[in-house]
Design a protein around this motif. Structure first.
Motif, short mmCIF file in Angstrom:
data_model
loop_
_atom_site.label_atom_id
_atom_site.label_comp_id
_atom_site.label_asym_id
_atom_site.label_seq_id
_atom_site.Cartn_x
_atom_site.Cartn_y
_atom_site.Cartn_z
N VAL A 106 107.19 -37.48 96.79
CA VAL A 106 107.18 -36.45 97.91
C VAL A 106 107.61 -35.29 97.07
N GLU A 107 106.89 -34.31 97.46
CA GLU A 107 107.27 -33.03 96.73
C GLU A 107 107.44 -31.99 97.67
N TYR A 108 108.52 -31.08 97.27
CA TYR A 108 108.72 -29.87 98.08
C TYR A 108 108.40 -28.75 97.35
N GLY A 109 107.68 -27.79 97.98
CA GLY A 109 106.85 -26.91 97.17
C GLY A 109 106.46 -25.74 97.90
N ASP A 110 105.99 -24.76 97.54
CA ASP A 110 105.61 -23.31 97.64
C ASP A 110 104.02 -22.92 97.46
N PHE A 111 103.34 -22.88 98.53
CA PHE A 111 102.18 -22.44 97.70
C PHE A 111 101.64 -21.13 97.23
N GLN A 112 102.46 -20.35 96.79
CA GLN A 112 102.58 -18.98 96.13
C GLN A 112 103.59 -19.46 94.70
N VAL A 159 111.65 -25.18 93.45
CA VAL A 159 110.45 -25.87 93.57
C VAL A 159 109.88 -25.68 92.22
N PRO A 160 108.96 -26.68 91.93
CA PRO A 160 108.67 -27.94 92.63
C PRO A 160 109.74 -28.84 92.56
#
Length: 620
Positions: A471-477, A592-593
């Motif tokens: 499971v990854e908590y991330g940001d597309f930028q 993140v990530p």
């Protein structure tokens, strides 16, 4: 992207972020914590000053707040005392700002889900009924049984401020829960005042108020100059409530619930960008005004009003209210009478014990019966502290004392009960929050995944029954999330159907201005079954994630653009992203990530080899 395998260390809750890593901003969700803390400190200071002033020179204290003030327009005059001006007019602004925030939560925030909104609503209703029953049991035979309304209301001002001062380390969902509870509580309490404690009730002005409220609702359809119309109608509604005999602070809540709230519309944002570009090419006052208006109108009036009024409420209105209402004389005679008074004890037990039993008990029963959605982080021990904090009854409690009790001596006993209950509730909540934090050692917070993977809700790539999970908590930028995506691709090629991969949102809105919009766009694409395809397109071009780019990508992926744009503004999409943000906060995901490997937080490099080793080790 599979060639992007630069090795970085993933976020560790025991160290600050390395250069390049950014802390997750939850400011869009839990706003102005420092402001709330400062406002609470001023509120407490004003309370202490009021008590000291009243005991040093009660005459000067009383005379100041009984000073008559008035407004005359032609032959029409309105007169009230300074004390009433603070309680009836300024506090209406406070209830208006609280109503705005809860309106936002129910419209596009955490409480758009009825199953999640159900919990604070039930707790609030129980919090109105149970304390009143406790008071009636204790004060029976005193002759003041009709003063049961003193214990029904939680003081929203102190609640919000105290939570900022003494709240637990993870306060996100608890704050939303308590704020929703407090506003439902206030609406119920003010309605009870109108029904049970209004002697000179005149229903005719309420017809004017109803017309004014309809006008406020319709104002959203005006093309421009809505601000003056809102202000004019709000004043009319307030005066109508005042004339009817209903407490006029209820007008503030009623108005706030009708103010529109929405996500910025893509077309309005694009128009604002075009006007700003025009001004840049040809700077003049006309283009400057048009650009400013366009930018302002792209944000909902709900959010604009919250931003505008919050500092005045925190730093001026609430301290003034405390100064005007907390001046209780604490002489030996008054304290001795209070200790022997069933009214005092009924108020203390009603607020402290009644509120706690109602809030905690209702939450316990709902969780036991598996009714409602609590969300990660909103645990029973947190609710216990919040339930104790709900025993702070100040604003409405002191107001109802003056309405329900005529005898000055009994009024003093009741006020002593309100202040005593508030102090006990504050101390009890502090103890419960500290115990709650103590049973969750800092080094254990966020070590495990709080919300299990749910294929019906989560974005899952790979077989749902795969033995290995990331499971990854991330940001597309985020550039490091881009690099991590290459590692994930390598892991998937290596492990094949043994792996399922789940993405959850943690947009860094403080540093990546388009990250939240990108997350919501991915959710809108998910509504058409194209989450991961859209996510790959976002990673492929991180520099271009403006509204036009977001819709263009949807068309390039052959999505229904009309439905996509509609979904972008839907509360369900917004709530999904905000829910992930609150989950991240509850697990102390500060950069993140961040990866969870088979339910355990991954600490260390997140290149493909490191992730595979972690997966194999956790599977033993």
């Amino acid at each position: 992207m599979s060639d992007l395998t630069e090795i970085r260390r993933s976020p560790d809750p025991e160290r600050p972020p390395a250069r390049g890593e950014r802390r997750v901003s939850v400011a869009a969700r839990i706003r102005n914590t420092d402001q709330a803390r400062t406002g609470a400190a001023l509120l407490l200071l004003a309370t202490v000053v009021a008590i000291a002033w009243a005991n040093i020179s009660y005459t000067s204290y009383h005379d100041l707040w009984e000073t008559p003030v008035g407004i005359s327009v032609g032959d029409h005059e309105i007169h009230m005392e300074l004390h009433a001006l603070v309680n009836d007019a300024l506090m209406a602004v406070f209830f208006f700002t609280v109503g705005l925030e809860v309106r936002r939560e129910f419209a596009i925030g955490e409480l758009t889900s009825w199953s999640r909104a159900l919990v604070p609503v039930v707790a609030a209703i129980a919090g109105l009924a149970v304390p009143a029953l406790v008071y009636l049991l204790v004060a029976s035979g005193s002759g003041y049984e009709h003063a049961w309304g003193v214990v029904i209301s939680t003081d929203t001002a102190f609640l919000v401020g105290a939570l900022a001062l003494i709240g637990p380390r993870v306060v996100g969902r608890l704050r939303v829960f308590l704020l929703a509870l407090a506003v439902v509580d206030d609406i119920g309490a003010l309605s009870i005042i109108a029904l049970a404690y209004t002697e000179d009730f005149d229903p005719a002005p309420l017809g004017v108020a109803a017309l004014g409220l309809v006008g406020i609702w319709c104002t959203r359809y005006l093309p421009r100059t809505r601000g003056p119309v809102y202000v004019t109608l709000a004043v009319v509604v307030w005066f109508a409530f005042l004339a009817s005999g209903v407490h006029p602070t209820l007008a503030g809540v009623a108005i706030a619930l009708l103010v529109p709230v929405y996500r910025p519309d893509r077309r309005e944002v694009e128009q604002a960008l075009e006007m700003a570009h025009t001004f840049r090419q040809s700077p003049n006052s006309e283009y400057a005004r048009a650009a400013a208006n366009s930018l302002r109108e792209s944000i909902s009036i709900n959010e604009r009003l919250q931003t505008a009024y919050a500092p005045y409420v925190a730093y001026v209105i609430l301290p003034l209210f405390a100064l005007a209402n907390a001046g209780v004389q604490l002489t030996d005679g008054i304290l001795g009478d209070a200790l022997r008074s069933p009214v005092t004890w009924g108020i203390v037990l009603g607020l402290v014990a009644g509120k706690f039993v109602a809030v905690f008990g209702s939450a316990f029963v709902l969780r036991l019966l598996r009714i409602g959605d609590f969300g990660p982080g909103l645990t029973l021990d947190r609710i216990a502290g919040g339930g104790a904090l709900c025993g702070i009854g100040f604003t409405i409690s002191l107001f109802i004392v003056g309405l329900a009790i005529d005898d000055p001596a009994a009024q003093n006993e009741a006020r002593v009960g309100v202040l005593t209950a508030s102090v006990i509730a504050f101390v009890l909540a502090t103890i419960l929050f500290r115990i709650s934090d103590a049973v969750r050692p800092t080094e254990e917070i966020g070590k495990t995944l709080l919300r299990p993977v749910d294929p019906a809700r989560d974005h899952v790539s790979g077989p749902s029954d795969a033995p290995l999970t990331i499971v990854e908590y991330g940001d597309f930028q985020c550039g490091f999330c881009l690099r991590a995506s290459g590692s994930i691709e390598e892991v998937r090629r290596e492990l094949g159907d043994e792996l399922r991969y789940i993405w959850r949102h943690a947009p860094l809105t403080r540093y990546h201005p388009n990250a939240l919009a990108a997350a919501e766009a991915a959710e809108a694409a998910a509504a058409q079954g194209s989450f991961f395809a859209y996510a790959r397109s976002l990673f492929a071009d991180q520099e271009n994630q403006r509204p036009t780019d977001i819709v263009r990508r949807a068309r390039e992926l052959n999505l229904d653009a009309t439905r996509f744009e509609s979904d972008l503004t839907s509360p369900e999409i917004t709530a999904r992203v905000q829910s992930d943000l609150l989950d991240a906060e509850a697990m102390n995901v500060t950069a993140v990530p961040t990866f969870f490997v088979n339910g355990r937080r991954h600490v260390g490099p997140y290149d493909a080899r490191a992730l595979i080793r972690a997966l194999r080790a956790s599977d033993i």
